[in-house]
Design an enzyme around this catalytic site. Structure first.
Site, PDB file in Angstrom:
ATOM      1  N   ASP A 185       0.866  -1.196   0.000  1.00 53.85           N
ATOM      2  CA  ASP A 185       0.000   0.000   0.000  1.00 53.85           C
ATOM      3  C   ASP A 185       0.896   1.237   0.000  1.00 53.85           C
ATOM      4  O   ASP A 185       0.631   2.222   0.689  1.00 53.85           O
ATOM      5  CB  ASP A 185      -0.931   0.006   1.227  1.00 53.85           C
ATOM      6  N   ASP A 221       2.524   2.274   7.919  1.00 54.50           N
ATOM      7  CA  ASP A 221       1.264   1.627   7.557  1.00 54.50           C
ATOM      8  C   ASP A 221       1.493   0.280   6.856  1.00 54.50           C
ATOM      9  O   ASP A 221       1.283   0.142   5.652  1.00 54.50           O
ATOM     10  CB  ASP A 221       0.468   2.583   6.657  1.00 54.50           C
TER      11      ASP A 221
HETATM   12  N1  ATP Z   1       4.722   6.365  13.944  1.00 53.94           N
HETATM   13  C1  ATP Z   1       4.098   7.469  13.578  1.00 53.94           C
HETATM   14  N2  ATP Z   1       4.568   8.687  13.923  1.00 53.94           N
HETATM   15  C2  ATP Z   1       3.924   9.808  13.546  1.00 53.94           C
HETATM   16  N3  ATP Z   1       2.789   9.830  12.815  1.00 53.94           N
HETATM   17  C3  ATP Z   1       2.264   8.646  12.437  1.00 53.94           C
HETATM   18  C4  ATP Z   1       2.883   7.408  12.790  1.00 53.94           C
HETATM   19  N4  ATP Z   1       2.142   6.398  12.277  1.00 53.94           N
HETATM   20  C5  ATP Z   1       1.111   6.975  11.641  1.00 53.94           C
HETATM   21  N5  ATP Z   1       1.168   8.330  11.720  1.00 53.94           N
HETATM   22  C6  ATP Z   1       0.210   9.295  11.138  1.00 53.94           C
HETATM   23  O1  ATP Z   1      -1.090   8.705  11.097  1.00 53.94           O
HETATM   24  C7  ATP Z   1      -1.539   8.573   9.746  1.00 53.94           C
HETATM   25  C8  ATP Z   1      -2.307   7.264   9.568  1.00 53.94           C
HETATM   26  O2  ATP Z   1      -1.459   6.173   9.875  1.00 53.94           O
HETATM   27  P1  ATP Z   1      -1.509   4.838   8.997  1.00 53.94           P
HETATM   28  O3  ATP Z   1      -1.220   5.195   7.582  1.00 53.94           O
HETATM   29  O4  ATP Z   1      -0.614   3.851   9.651  1.00 53.94           O
HETATM   30  O5  ATP Z   1      -3.004   4.399   9.204  1.00 53.94           O
HETATM   31  P2  ATP Z   1      -4.093   4.005   8.094  1.00 53.94           P
HETATM   32  O6  ATP Z   1      -4.177   2.531   8.118  1.00 53.94           O
HETATM   33  O7  ATP Z   1      -3.773   4.680   6.803  1.00 53.94           O
HETATM   34  O8  ATP Z   1      -5.403   4.555   8.661  1.00 53.94           O
HETATM   35  P3  ATP Z   1      -6.694   4.807   7.773  1.00 53.94           P
HETATM   36  O9  ATP Z   1      -6.529   4.030   6.483  1.00 53.94           O
HETATM   37  O10 ATP Z   1      -7.789   4.335   8.614  1.00 53.94           O
HETATM   38  O11 ATP Z   1      -6.650   6.303   7.544  1.00 53.94           O
HETATM   39  C9  ATP Z   1      -0.277   8.661   8.920  1.00 53.94           C
HETATM   40  O12 ATP Z   1      -0.514   9.129   7.626  1.00 53.94           O
HETATM   41  C10 ATP Z   1       0.571   9.608   9.703  1.00 53.94           C
HETATM   42  O13 ATP Z   1       0.185  10.945   9.422  1.00 53.94           O
HETATM   43 MG    MG Z   2      -2.095   5.041   5.732  1.00 51.38          MG
END
Ligand code: ATP
Ligand code: MG
Length: 255
Positions: free
Chosen positions: A192, A209
């Site tokens: 992804d 992610d």
């Molecule tokens: N370790 C981290 N440190 C700082 N920010 C983070 C971190 N992990 C995630 N984020 C922030 O949170 C956002 C969403 O995280 P992630 O992409 O892991 O979830 P997601 O599965 O895409 O959630 P959804 O699809 O439900 O929106 C990221 O784009 C980022 O902005």
């Molecule tokens: Mg994401």
């Protein structure tokens, strides 16, 4: 939310099962916006006590399938990812679990597949770190919660590369090399990858992610890799980099 002082989780179970808590029908099963279902509240409570989380701060991001909070664990900032039990659809994610030999055997319980999903992200991040690839350090996983290192400054979380200001050529080189190392050293395909799932911090890209990431042996690994490659080249072409999918694909996979 501050860590509760009581170490006895059964008190919370009682509360969640009490009539007071069941305000409306199915209340405990629904997750809306930032309000969690009762299983998640219990998991969060257990997690905070077990890992000595100082407090849970503000939400960094709230999406369809997960919410990410900034939290503090023993004085250090962490990112706490909470997978939403009610919106994560088994049918949508099973392809990433079924074909992955590490997790296929865990698919048994439909009520707990979200836990497998959280463990899968933990395990993928661990393999990435072991291979020396920039991504959050996984700290702990408990039920549908994953704690990882926070990427950002005291003031704010690092931006996604889609919103960051950077010099495109060197960042494209870094991302290409990280994709190659993910494939060759960690033995994983992100599955992804796009400008949404790469953070930009201190002039370096970080992959995030990774619940859906699969081993290179997954029957669809190649299809997922081609999709990642195409997302990345499309983004960097818009940023003015001369690149193309075929070249990047070959760079990642060739010896
Ligand atoms: N370790 C981290 N440190 C700082 N920010 C983070 C971190 N992990 C995630 N984020 C922030 O949170 C956002 C969403 O995280 P992630 O992409 O892991 O979830 P997601 O599965 O895409 O959630 P959804 O699809 O439900 O929106 C990221 O784009 C980022 O902005
Ligand atoms: Mg994401």
């Amino acid at each position: 939310m501050k860590r509760p002082e009581i170490e006895d989780v059964s008190a919370l179970s009682q509360l969640l099962n009490s009539d007071e808590f069941k305000l409306t029908e199915n209340y405990g099963r629904k997750t809306q916006a930032l309000v969690f279902d009762s299983r998640t509240i219990k998991a969060l409570y257990e997690f905070m006590v077990k890992y000595k989380v100082d407090y849970v701060d503000y939400p960094i991001s709230s999406g369809k399938e997960s919410v990410i909070f900034k939290a503090q664990l023993r004085g250090k900032p962490i990112a706490l990812k909470i997978y939403k039990m009610s919106t994560l659809k088994f049918q949508n994610i099973r392809i990433y679990i079924d074909g992955d030999y590490r997790f296929a055997k865990d698919r048994i319980s439909r009520s707990k597949f979200v836990y497998v999903w959280a463990r899968k992200e933990y395990s993928n991040l661990l393999s990435m770190r072991e291979a020396g690839i920039r991504c959050p350090v996984p700290i702990a996983v408990h039920k549908n919660l994953l704690a990882m290192s926070f990427i950002g400054t005291k003031q704010r979380a690092a931006p996604q590369i889609k919103d960051a200001v950077f010099e495109a050529e060197p960042v494209y080189s870094e991302v290409s090399e990280m994709m190659r190392n993910t494939y060759k050293k960690a033995g994983i395909v992100h599955a992804d990858l796009s400008e949404y799932n790469i953070l930009y911090f201190r002039k370096k890209p970080y992959f995030i992610d990774m619940a859906q990431s699969v081993t290179v042996k997954h029957p669809s690994a190649d299809t997922f890799l081609m999709r990642d490659v195409s997302n990345i080249t499309q983004f960097f072409i818009k940023k003015g980099v001369e690149c193309n999918s075929k070249e990047l694909y070959n760079y990642i996979t060739e010896d």
